[in-house]
Structures are given as C-alpha cells and as structure tokens.
Design a protein around this motif. Structure first.
Motif, PDB file in Angstrom:
ATOM      1  N   PHE A  57       0.811  -1.214   0.000  1.00 25.33           N
ATOM      2  CA  PHE A  57       0.000   0.000   0.000  1.00 25.33           C
ATOM      3  C   PHE A  57       0.845   1.265   0.000  1.00 25.33           C
ATOM      4  O   PHE A  57       0.424   2.301   0.484  1.00 25.33           O
ATOM      5  CB  PHE A  57      -0.951  -0.002   1.205  1.00 25.33           C
ATOM      6  CG  PHE A  57      -1.955  -1.116   1.140  1.00 25.33           C
ATOM      7  CD1 PHE A  57      -2.977  -1.108   0.198  1.00 25.33           C
ATOM      8  CD2 PHE A  57      -1.863  -2.194   2.002  1.00 25.33           C
ATOM      9  CE1 PHE A  57      -3.885  -2.139   0.133  1.00 25.33           C
ATOM     10  CE2 PHE A  57      -2.771  -3.230   1.946  1.00 25.33           C
ATOM     11  CZ  PHE A  57      -3.782  -3.196   1.002  1.00 25.33           C
ATOM     12  N   ARG A  58       2.040   1.207  -0.578  1.00 24.44           N
ATOM     13  CA  ARG A  58       2.920   2.373  -0.637  1.00 24.44           C
ATOM     14  C   ARG A  58       2.935   3.041  -2.002  1.00 24.44           C
ATOM     15  O   ARG A  58       3.587   4.053  -2.178  1.00 24.44           O
ATOM     16  CB  ARG A  58       4.342   1.976  -0.247  1.00 24.44           C
ATOM     17  CG  ARG A  58       4.450   1.567   1.195  1.00 24.44           C
ATOM     18  CD  ARG A  58       5.870   1.240   1.549  1.00 24.44           C
ATOM     19  NE  ARG A  58       5.925   0.640   2.870  1.00 24.44           N
ATOM     20  CZ  ARG A  58       6.968   0.011   3.338  1.00 24.44           C
ATOM     21  NH1 ARG A  58       8.064  -0.107   2.607  1.00 24.44           N
ATOM     22  NH2 ARG A  58       6.945  -0.511   4.547  1.00 24.44           N
ATOM     23  N   GLY A  59       2.230   2.513  -2.945  1.00 22.93           N
ATOM     24  CA  GLY A  59       2.260   3.048  -4.307  1.00 22.93           C
ATOM     25  C   GLY A  59       1.170   4.070  -4.561  1.00 22.93           C
ATOM     26  O   GLY A  59       0.581   4.641  -3.641  1.00 22.93           O
ATOM     27  N   ASP A  60       0.892   4.287  -5.838  1.00 21.61           N
ATOM     28  CA  ASP A  60      -0.154   5.210  -6.265  1.00 21.61           C
ATOM     29  C   ASP A  60      -1.438   4.435  -6.523  1.00 21.61           C
ATOM     30  O   ASP A  60      -1.423   3.348  -7.105  1.00 21.61           O
ATOM     31  CB  ASP A  60       0.267   5.940  -7.546  1.00 21.61           C
ATOM     32  CG  ASP A  60       1.404   6.909  -7.300  1.00 21.61           C
ATOM     33  OD1 ASP A  60       1.489   7.451  -6.183  1.00 21.61           O
ATOM     34  OD2 ASP A  60       2.204   7.125  -8.222  1.00 21.61           O
ATOM     35  N   PHE A  61      -2.563   5.036  -6.106  1.00 29.09           N
ATOM     36  CA  PHE A  61      -3.873   4.418  -6.249  1.00 29.09           C
ATOM     37  C   PHE A  61      -4.864   5.455  -6.762  1.00 29.09           C
ATOM     38  O   PHE A  61      -4.746   6.639  -6.442  1.00 29.09           O
ATOM     39  CB  PHE A  61      -4.385   3.881  -4.902  1.00 29.09           C
ATOM     40  CG  PHE A  61      -3.491   2.847  -4.289  1.00 29.09           C
ATOM     41  CD1 PHE A  61      -3.687   1.509  -4.547  1.00 29.09           C
ATOM     42  CD2 PHE A  61      -2.448   3.215  -3.458  1.00 29.09           C
ATOM     43  CE1 PHE A  61      -2.863   0.544  -3.980  1.00 29.09           C
ATOM     44  CE2 PHE A  61      -1.614   2.267  -2.894  1.00 29.09           C
ATOM     45  CZ  PHE A  61      -1.819   0.927  -3.153  1.00 29.09           C
ATOM     46  N   VAL A  62      -5.841   5.008  -7.520  1.00 29.30           N
ATOM     47  CA  VAL A  62      -6.952   5.856  -7.942  1.00 29.30           C
ATOM     48  C   VAL A  62      -8.254   5.159  -7.581  1.00 29.30           C
ATOM     49  O   VAL A  62      -8.317   3.930  -7.507  1.00 29.30           O
ATOM     50  CB  VAL A  62      -6.926   6.163  -9.460  1.00 29.30           C
ATOM     51  CG1 VAL A  62      -5.730   7.011  -9.821  1.00 29.30           C
ATOM     52  CG2 VAL A  62      -6.973   4.903 -10.285  1.00 29.30           C
ATOM     53  N   PHE A  63      -9.269   5.969  -7.332  1.00 29.15           N
ATOM     54  CA  PHE A  63     -10.590   5.427  -7.039  1.00 29.15           C
ATOM     55  C   PHE A  63     -11.617   6.542  -7.176  1.00 29.15           C
ATOM     56  O   PHE A  63     -11.270   7.724  -7.197  1.00 29.15           O
ATOM     57  CB  PHE A  63     -10.658   4.806  -5.637  1.00 29.15           C
ATOM     58  CG  PHE A  63     -10.244   5.733  -4.535  1.00 29.15           C
ATOM     59  CD1 PHE A  63     -11.161   6.569  -3.922  1.00 29.15           C
ATOM     60  CD2 PHE A  63      -8.923   5.770  -4.107  1.00 29.15           C
ATOM     61  CE1 PHE A  63     -10.770   7.428  -2.915  1.00 29.15           C
ATOM     62  CE2 PHE A  63      -8.523   6.618  -3.094  1.00 29.15           C
ATOM     63  CZ  PHE A  63      -9.449   7.451  -2.497  1.00 29.15           C
ATOM     64  N   SER A  64     -12.864   6.142  -7.271  1.00 26.55           N
ATOM     65  CA  SER A  64     -13.943   7.118  -7.319  1.00 26.55           C
ATOM     66  C   SER A  64     -14.705   7.082  -6.007  1.00 26.55           C
ATOM     67  O   SER A  64     -14.770   6.058  -5.331  1.00 26.55           O
ATOM     68  CB  SER A  64     -14.880   6.839  -8.497  1.00 26.55           C
ATOM     69  OG  SER A  64     -15.484   5.582  -8.347  1.00 26.55           O
ATOM     70  N   ILE A  65     -15.263   8.218  -5.674  1.00 29.32           N
ATOM     71  CA  ILE A  65     -16.078   8.357  -4.471  1.00 29.32           C
ATOM     72  C   ILE A  65     -17.528   8.370  -4.917  1.00 29.32           C
ATOM     73  O   ILE A  65     -17.905   9.148  -5.787  1.00 29.32           O
ATOM     74  CB  ILE A  65     -15.731   9.667  -3.736  1.00 29.32           C
ATOM     75  CG1 ILE A  65     -14.260   9.662  -3.316  1.00 29.32           C
ATOM     76  CG2 ILE A  65     -16.645   9.863  -2.539  1.00 29.32           C
ATOM     77  CD1 ILE A  65     -13.763  10.999  -2.820  1.00 29.32           C
TER      78      ILE A  65
END
Length: 133
Positions: A72-80
């Motif tokens: 969980f140290r990288g880049d993440f994208v998500f929608s709310i």
C-alpha cells in the motif's frame, strides 16, 4: 493379452483423470462460492494511509505512506460514490473538503486492479487525518 493390458491401462487412466477433474472442479467451485459469499457480505475491509496527490470531481489519486505495508505504498486511484463515508473528527465531510496534500485513511473492500496507478474498486470510507480542516 497385450491388447487387454493396453485397454485396462487406458480405462484406469481415463477414470483417474475424470476423478481428478471432478475433485478439482469441486474444490474450485467451493472456493469461488466462498469468495462470492464474502463479497456479498461486504468482503474483508482493509485500511491504509495515504496523501492525496490529485482530485478531479469524485476521482482521487493518492500515494500510500511509508508506514503502510509495502503493498500500500504506491499510487492508487478510485472514485467516491454516495455510499462512501467521509469523515473528519467524527463529522461528515464532502469531497470538496479534501485537498491535494491532505493525509487520509482509505478503507476499502473488494479488489485492487493491477494497473498503473492501481485502481481500488470499492472505497467504503475516507477519513481526513489533518488537524485542521
């Protein structure tokens, strides 16, 4: 006599293969069923800490902090979406209250798609961790 041995060997081999295939199917089916039931029950929730690196409308891009597990140290994208609970000090907030550079905790269920950046499919909660809003 040789022909009977070959026929017996083929019959035993086919039976062995059918039995192994049946066992594999049963085990795979049970595993898939447990995964579906787990997701239907909300799945196992995981939480990690991140810094917001970009926000466009209801889409966030975050970078996991060093205190997290290495996954969980990288880049993440998500929608709310409307089901995503967002809080700051036990008070509900909106997506507009989140700014680039804010530290947040992200709680999610479901899978993370291995893309670049990784995509989280179902975020259940975002908690703003800043001292001041």
């Amino acid at each position: 006599m040789k022909r009977k041995r070959k026929l017996l060997f083929v019959v035993v081999f086919v039976l062995y293969t059918v039995i192994l295939a049946g066992i594999s199917f049963f085990i795979g089916n049970q595993s898939a069923r447990k995964q579906i039931e787990n997701l239907a029950d909300g799945g196992t929730a995981e939480t990690f800490y991140a810094e917001i690196s970009d926000r466009k409308n209801n889409f966030l891009r975050v970078t996991g902090l060093e205190i997290n597990d290495i996954n969980f140290r990288g880049d993440f994208v998500f929608s709310i979406d409307e089901e995503t609970k967002m809080t700051w000090r036990y008070t509900e907030i909106s997506v507009e209250d989140l700014d680039i550079g804010d530290t947040v905790s992200i709680t999610f269920t479901g899978e993370i798609q291995e893309t670049a950046p990784a995509k989280i499919t179902h975020v259940t909660q975002i908690q703003l961790l800043e001292d001041e809003k």
